[in-house]
Enzyme design. Sequence first.
Site, mmCIF file in Angstrom:
data_model
loop_
_atom_site.group_PDB
_atom_site.id
_atom_site.type_symbol
_atom_site.label_atom_id
_atom_site.label_comp_id
_atom_site.label_asym_id
_atom_site.label_seq_id
_atom_site.Cartn_x
_atom_site.Cartn_y
_atom_site.Cartn_z
ATOM 1 C CB CYS A 116 -0.983 -0.041 1.025
ATOM 2 S SG CYS A 116 -2.013 -1.304 1.109
ATOM 3 C CG HIS A 257 -3.667 2.964 2.823
ATOM 4 N ND1 HIS A 257 -4.126 2.749 1.378
ATOM 5 C CD2 HIS A 257 -3.801 1.563 3.269
ATOM 6 C CE1 HIS A 257 -4.446 1.615 1.127
ATOM 7 N NE2 HIS A 257 -4.301 0.972 2.048
ATOM 8 C CG ASN A 287 -6.873 -1.406 0.786
ATOM 9 O OD1 ASN A 287 -6.041 -0.732 -0.187
ATOM 10 N ND2 ASN A 287 -6.537 -1.746 1.777
#
Length: 330
Positions: A116, A257, A287
């Site tokens: 990520c 994030h 996500n």
Amino acid sequence: MNSPAGVALTGLGVAVPTKVITNADLERTLDTSNDWIVSRTGIRERHWAAPDESLASLCAVAARQAMDQAGVTATELDAIILGTVTPDHRLPSTSCEVQALLGAPQAIPLDVAAACPGWIYSLAVAEGFIAAGRAKTVLVLGAEKLSTITDMEDRSTAILFGDGAGATIMQRTERTDRRILSIVLGADGTLIDLLLIPGGGSLHPMSPEVIEERSQFMKMKGREVFKAAVVAMANACSEALAEAGLTKDDVDLLVPHQANIRIIEATAKRTGISMDRVMVNVDRFGNTSSASIPIALDQAVAEGRLRPGSVLLTVSFGAGFTWGAAVIRW
Ligand code: ACO
């Protein structure tokens, strides 16, 4: 470390697949509910790429927008740094394919596998290229097709992830009113078992057993990831602010994030930043790993929440465990 070279983000672009998967769509194939997904994650829908929609093509669409905004042509790109854990092929790197699609034969292509925080790691790599005099203009991408590594029969992960690409142009600058002020990176490789694709790599190459065990897909210990993420992200925020010589009160917008609304809220609380200064769009995209920050930045700019001169704090965490944060005067 404190950003040594004068570098600025001068262009931004985003591409997401057209196909939208709502929670109601998932209710039809999984033992789950819209209420559970919204209350535990904040996610309402996500975009999933069609089988013939390549990661490189999404990157190229986002990249062209970013180049237009920065006023640079493909032949001016000295490097293409792509944060991704879902390349189109195991060989070669997807950044090579992006180079070809854009028509940028002089640009050095490099994929960065940092999960990520891939876009933040890629920013640091690009900054290093610029500081070393290897590049003046770098295309920095974060892009994923997480739908291809997600087990659609596993309700604990199938609801979380989406696909998309974000592109930014990073350029050397003499300006002090628009530049990256700090980038911090970190990792704890002892935590790899919290989030891992066990099969399909060189240790356990694709085989009938791998397919039987569905180990070519992500396996995640969600609760442990959650706890580690909040601590790592809050610490990275503090470190990045200290490196930039700023405090939480100087931050105009925190763009974390977009993994889960509860992780975002807990991180903001621990960092001491109220939610009215936090960008949230996990509800629309889920996500998207390394694409999530540039996608959120794009929306923040469109909504006027990020303006020239704004102090942006951005932070991410992911499989590895890896984490990173950056402070940017926009
Ligand atoms: N629908 C309904 N029930 C579900 C679902 C679902 N989709 N998924 C799990 N459950 C059930 C579980 O089976 C469990 O049931 P049980 O109590 O009968 O055993 C119950 O819900 C609670 O499960 P937990 O896993 O403890 O639920 P939790 O509240 O921790 O939420 C979640 C799970 C959303 C995954 C959370 O742990 C989380 O967000 N973790 C972080 C994940 C993350 O962000 N990962 C990305 C890392 S970044 C990267 O590198 C890609």
